[in-house]
Design an enzyme around this catalytic site. Sequence first.
Site, PDB file in Angstrom:
ATOM      1  N   LEU A  96      34.334  35.195  35.546  1.00 13.11           N
ATOM      2  CA  LEU A  96      35.444  34.737  36.399  1.00 13.11           C
ATOM      3  C   LEU A  96      36.577  34.167  35.555  1.00 13.11           C
ATOM      4  N   ARG A 128      52.287  57.828  32.546  1.00 11.07           N
ATOM      5  CA  ARG A 128      50.902  57.423  32.762  1.00 11.07           C
ATOM      6  C   ARG A 128      50.275  58.393  33.769  1.00 11.07           C
ATOM      7  N   THR A 145      35.901  39.163  23.589  1.00 13.73           N
ATOM      8  CA  THR A 145      35.258  39.689  24.811  1.00 13.73           C
ATOM      9  C   THR A 145      34.911  41.169  24.673  1.00 13.73           C
ATOM     10  N   THR A 153      38.533  53.333  28.202  1.00 16.58           N
ATOM     11  CA  THR A 153      39.880  53.696  28.630  1.00 16.58           C
ATOM     12  C   THR A 153      40.415  54.886  27.839  1.00 16.58           C
ATOM     13  N   ASP A 154      41.391  55.588  28.423  1.00 18.96           N
ATOM     14  CA  ASP A 154      42.048  56.671  27.681  1.00 18.96           C
ATOM     15  C   ASP A 154      42.928  56.141  26.542  1.00 18.96           C
ATOM     16  N   GLU A 155      43.243  54.830  26.570  1.00 18.62           N
ATOM     17  CA  GLU A 155      44.166  54.291  25.560  1.00 18.62           C
ATOM     18  C   GLU A 155      43.593  54.358  24.148  1.00 18.62           C
ATOM     19  N   TYR A 209      44.530  45.587  22.542  1.00 21.49           N
ATOM     20  CA  TYR A 209      43.606  45.913  23.641  1.00 21.49           C
ATOM     21  C   TYR A 209      42.855  47.209  23.350  1.00 21.49           C
ATOM     22  N   ASN A 257      44.868  55.489  33.959  1.00 23.35           N
ATOM     23  CA  ASN A 257      45.333  54.324  34.737  1.00 23.35           C
ATOM     24  C   ASN A 257      44.839  54.368  36.175  1.00 23.35           C
ATOM     25  N   LYS A 313      38.899  47.989  22.599  1.00 28.32           N
ATOM     26  CA  LYS A 313      38.082  48.910  23.403  1.00 28.32           C
ATOM     27  C   LYS A 313      37.508  50.022  22.515  1.00 28.32           C
ATOM     28  N   ARG A 344      57.910  47.205  25.505  1.00 24.28           N
ATOM     29  CA  ARG A 344      56.628  46.664  25.029  1.00 24.28           C
ATOM     30  C   ARG A 344      56.448  47.085  23.561  1.00 24.28           C
ATOM     31  N   LYS A 366      49.833  43.907  36.503  1.00 24.75           N
ATOM     32  CA  LYS A 366      49.906  45.337  36.190  1.00 24.75           C
ATOM     33  C   LYS A 366      51.031  45.963  37.005  1.00 24.75           C
TER      34      LYS A 366
HETATM   35  P1  NAD Z   1      40.166  43.345  35.255  1.00 23.00           P
HETATM   36  O1  NAD Z   1      40.938  42.597  34.223  1.00 23.00           O
HETATM   37  O2  NAD Z   1      40.729  43.478  36.628  1.00 23.00           O
HETATM   38  O3  NAD Z   1      38.712  42.703  35.418  1.00 23.00           O
HETATM   39  C1  NAD Z   1      37.947  42.322  34.322  1.00 23.00           C
HETATM   40  C2  NAD Z   1      36.754  41.523  34.833  1.00 23.00           C
HETATM   41  O4  NAD Z   1      35.958  41.169  33.690  1.00 23.00           O
HETATM   42  C3  NAD Z   1      37.147  40.216  35.535  1.00 23.00           C
HETATM   43  O5  NAD Z   1      36.378  40.057  36.697  1.00 23.00           O
HETATM   44  C4  NAD Z   1      36.805  39.147  34.507  1.00 23.00           C
HETATM   45  O6  NAD Z   1      36.462  37.902  35.088  1.00 23.00           O
HETATM   46  C5  NAD Z   1      35.636  39.786  33.779  1.00 23.00           C
HETATM   47  N1  NAD Z   1      35.464  39.259  32.420  1.00 23.00           N
HETATM   48  C6  NAD Z   1      36.426  39.136  31.460  1.00 23.00           C
HETATM   49  N2  NAD Z   1      35.901  38.597  30.349  1.00 23.00           N
HETATM   50  C7  NAD Z   1      34.576  38.393  30.613  1.00 23.00           C
HETATM   51  C8  NAD Z   1      33.493  37.884  29.840  1.00 23.00           C
HETATM   52  N3  NAD Z   1      33.682  37.432  28.592  1.00 23.00           N
HETATM   53  N4  NAD Z   1      32.278  37.831  30.413  1.00 23.00           N
HETATM   54  C9  NAD Z   1      32.077  38.268  31.685  1.00 23.00           C
HETATM   55  N5  NAD Z   1      33.063  38.735  32.461  1.00 23.00           N
HETATM   56  C10 NAD Z   1      34.299  38.809  31.915  1.00 23.00           C
HETATM   57  O7  NAD Z   1      39.882  44.770  34.614  1.00 23.00           O
HETATM   58  P2  NAD Z   1      39.888  46.217  35.279  1.00 23.00           P
HETATM   59  O8  NAD Z   1      41.268  46.715  35.313  1.00 23.00           O
HETATM   60  O9  NAD Z   1      39.086  46.184  36.502  1.00 23.00           O
HETATM   61  O10 NAD Z   1      39.113  47.041  34.143  1.00 23.00           O
HETATM   62  C11 NAD Z   1      37.690  47.073  34.144  1.00 23.00           C
HETATM   63  C12 NAD Z   1      37.232  47.920  32.965  1.00 23.00           C
HETATM   64  O11 NAD Z   1      37.747  49.239  33.089  1.00 23.00           O
HETATM   65  C13 NAD Z   1      37.697  47.414  31.609  1.00 23.00           C
HETATM   66  O12 NAD Z   1      36.646  47.592  30.702  1.00 23.00           O
HETATM   67  C14 NAD Z   1      38.885  48.291  31.275  1.00 23.00           C
HETATM   68  O13 NAD Z   1      39.023  48.426  29.877  1.00 23.00           O
HETATM   69  C15 NAD Z   1      38.473  49.601  31.920  1.00 23.00           C
HETATM   70  N6  NAD Z   1      39.570  50.469  32.369  1.00 23.00           N
HETATM   71  C16 NAD Z   1      40.574  49.983  33.163  1.00 23.00           C
HETATM   72  C17 NAD Z   1      41.556  50.848  33.628  1.00 23.00           C
HETATM   73  C18 NAD Z   1      42.661  50.369  34.533  1.00 23.00           C
HETATM   74  O14 NAD Z   1      43.590  51.135  34.821  1.00 23.00           O
HETATM   75  N7  NAD Z   1      42.640  49.152  35.038  1.00 23.00           N
HETATM   76  C19 NAD Z   1      41.538  52.199  33.259  1.00 23.00           C
HETATM   77  C20 NAD Z   1      40.501  52.651  32.419  1.00 23.00           C
HETATM   78  C21 NAD Z   1      39.514  51.790  31.991  1.00 23.00           C
HETATM   79  O1  DAU Z   2      45.304  53.934  30.698  1.00 19.58           O
HETATM   80  C1  DAU Z   2      44.334  53.027  31.124  1.00 19.58           C
HETATM   81  C2  DAU Z   2      44.859  51.616  30.994  1.00 19.58           C
HETATM   82  O2  DAU Z   2      45.820  51.441  32.022  1.00 19.58           O
HETATM   83  C3  DAU Z   2      43.768  50.567  31.094  1.00 19.58           C
HETATM   84  O3  DAU Z   2      42.879  50.721  30.018  1.00 19.58           O
HETATM   85  C4  DAU Z   2      44.361  49.163  31.079  1.00 19.58           C
HETATM   86  O4  DAU Z   2      43.346  48.197  31.275  1.00 19.58           O
HETATM   87  C5  DAU Z   2      45.371  49.059  32.204  1.00 19.58           C
HETATM   88  O5  DAU Z   2      46.005  47.799  32.164  1.00 19.58           O
HETATM   89  C6  DAU Z   2      46.426  50.166  32.084  1.00 19.58           C
HETATM   90  O6  DAU Z   2      47.254  49.962  30.926  1.00 19.58           O
HETATM   91  P1  DAU Z   2      48.845  50.186  30.971  1.00 19.58           P
HETATM   92  O7  DAU Z   2      49.444  49.391  29.878  1.00 19.58           O
HETATM   93  O8  DAU Z   2      49.181  51.626  31.061  1.00 19.58           O
HETATM   94  O9  DAU Z   2      49.163  49.524  32.431  1.00 19.58           O
HETATM   95  P2  DAU Z   2      50.339  48.553  32.926  1.00 19.58           P
HETATM   96  O10 DAU Z   2      50.222  48.461  34.406  1.00 19.58           O
HETATM   97  O11 DAU Z   2      50.399  47.282  32.153  1.00 19.58           O
HETATM   98  O12 DAU Z   2      51.657  49.382  32.588  1.00 19.58           O
HETATM   99  C7  DAU Z   2      51.863  50.691  33.111  1.00 19.58           C
HETATM  100  C8  DAU Z   2      53.170  51.209  32.535  1.00 19.58           C
HETATM  101  O13 DAU Z   2      54.252  50.450  33.094  1.00 19.58           O
HETATM  102  C9  DAU Z   2      53.282  51.063  31.041  1.00 19.58           C
HETATM  103  O14 DAU Z   2      53.990  52.181  30.504  1.00 19.58           O
HETATM  104  C10 DAU Z   2      54.109  49.797  30.847  1.00 19.58           C
HETATM  105  C11 DAU Z   2      55.001  49.796  32.071  1.00 19.58           C
HETATM  106  N1  DAU Z   2      55.383  48.449  32.596  1.00 19.58           N
HETATM  107  C12 DAU Z   2      54.378  47.590  32.869  1.00 19.58           C
HETATM  108  C13 DAU Z   2      54.658  46.316  33.362  1.00 19.58           C
HETATM  109  C14 DAU Z   2      53.546  45.337  33.658  1.00 19.58           C
HETATM  110  C15 DAU Z   2      56.701  48.138  32.811  1.00 19.58           C
HETATM  111  O15 DAU Z   2      57.606  48.957  32.583  1.00 19.58           O
HETATM  112  N2  DAU Z   2      56.992  46.874  33.290  1.00 19.58           N
HETATM  113  C16 DAU Z   2      56.011  45.954  33.570  1.00 19.58           C
HETATM  114  O16 DAU Z   2      56.344  44.818  33.992  1.00 19.58           O
END
Ligand code: NAD
Ligand code: DAU
Length: 380
Positions: free
Chosen positions: A39, A250, A104, A137-139, A186, A215, A190, A317, A225
């Site tokens: 949390l 994306r 983490t 992640t694809d990143e 990040y 994403n 990963k 960024r 995000k």
């Molecule tokens: P999020 O940031 O919304 O959630 C992360 C969760 O992990 C939270 O509930 C947080 O409390 C928990 N957490 C963080 N550190 C912790 C720790 N040390 N111990 C236990 N719990 C911990 O993340 P998300 O966007 O749901 O992403 C989840 C997973 O999917 C991540 O591994 C991320 O790399 C991967 N992923 C995300 C996306 C995306 O677009 N959001 C895309 C591809 C992969």
């Molecule tokens: O590709 C998967 C990844 O997608 C996950 O692994 C990450 O956890 C997740 O956060 C996401 O990463 P991005 O950096 O692509 O997502 P974000 O929403 O931060 O940004 C999406 C795009 O928008 C990116 O090109 C940056 C841009 N952006 C983002 C924010 C927050 C802006 O232009 N302005 C903003 O304020």
Amino acid sequence: MNDERTLVITGGAGFIGSHVVRLFVNKYPQYRIINLDKLTYAGNLENLKDIEDKPNYRFVRMDICDFEGVLKLMQEEQVDGIIHLAAESHVDRSIKDPFTFAQTNVMGTLSLLQAAKVYWESLPEKFDGKRFYHISTDEVYGALEMTHPEGIEPPFTTKASSGEHHLAYGEKFFTEDLKYQPHSPYSAAKASSDHFVRAFHDTYGLPTIVTNCSNNYGPYQFPEKLIPLFINNIRHRKPLPVYGKGENVRDWLYVEDHARAIDVIFHKGQVAETYNIGGFNEWKNIDIIKVLINTVDRILGRPEGADMDLITYVTDRAGHDLRYAIDSSKLQKELGWEPSLQFEEGIEKTVRWYLDNQTWLDNVTSGDYQKYYEQMYAGR
Ligand code: NAD
Ligand code: DAU
């Protein structure tokens, strides 16, 4: 693998994790689902209100870096599968605070791997029937070139991406065999965790699977995000900070489709394999932002496009990856998964969800959601 099982899902209180927990708790009443989450600011148990009283669900507040705690939990609960989503997930935060991401994402993953190895090796059947599924992640693949800025037809089609916006911005896609080239702290963290997962398979025989997804968007995403932040800002007529020229691409997937892919891969995926997950749905940021403005304005009854002047170009960024595009054909061909939603449908649902859940947004942005834990769980 559809018998009784006890699974730990890490990060289940976060965005994607909460959808995965909900899917597994509802779909597999014969499974015991343990949501292990620290949390952090990103974890919110309100995301799981609808299933918190289900008999096959348990929440445990724990840091994945706590090796002894994780090992004890695995022993006590006789855990036979781990789906690992817990991570620090926001690129902008990783640029400001890389240490937390290494701690983490790398050390936390290592602690889980070691706990699984130690516990499962102590059992008579050892790794038989066990599974450690790591969500990545694809990143990690770095960035692709944008060789076709106006867009071309991509080589593959899927049900969900066959709409009019189904274009690719280059010939190359992220495939499973690509070399890792992470650019942000990040994605470097990963990538490192992915390497540890594969090393535990190759060295000790731990039954691992890794998936790399594009994403995600949908309900319960923390509003730092792009999509939830911008929906909220449009509603409140606050500036929309577009990084650089807004030309970055994306590849967007509805979060429930990711959760369904995780279900399929957990049950049918091959050990030691990697699967890319994505819907062939590339968008330039600026185009998606215009769709968000038009959708919010229409739903709120404002003149269409009334809020275009909120677009504010800001400093880019650092190290901003230009283009992500996933080739998920291996997953589609081998395991038969495909996304279920057209993007237009997914965006409409998503915008409506955030507009209907202003209290959730207010709670997470003010930190008030932590009170929910104290009221509902502390001392349980
Ligand atoms: P999020 O940031 O919304 O959630 C992360 C969760 O992990 C939270 O509930 C947080 O409390 C928990 N957490 C963080 N550190 C912790 C720790 N040390 N111990 C236990 N719990 C911990 O993340 P998300 O966007 O749901 O992403 C989840 C997973 O999917 C991540 O591994 C991320 O790399 C991967 N992923 C995300 C996306 C995306 O677009 N959001 C895309 C591809 C992969
Ligand atoms: O590709 C998967 C990844 O997608 C996950 O692994 C990450 O956890 C997740 O956060 C996401 O990463 P991005 O950096 O692509 O997502 P974000 O929403 O931060 O940004 C999406 C795009 O928008 C990116 O090109 C940056 C841009 N952006 C983002 C924010 C927050 C802006 O232009 N302005 C903003 O304020």
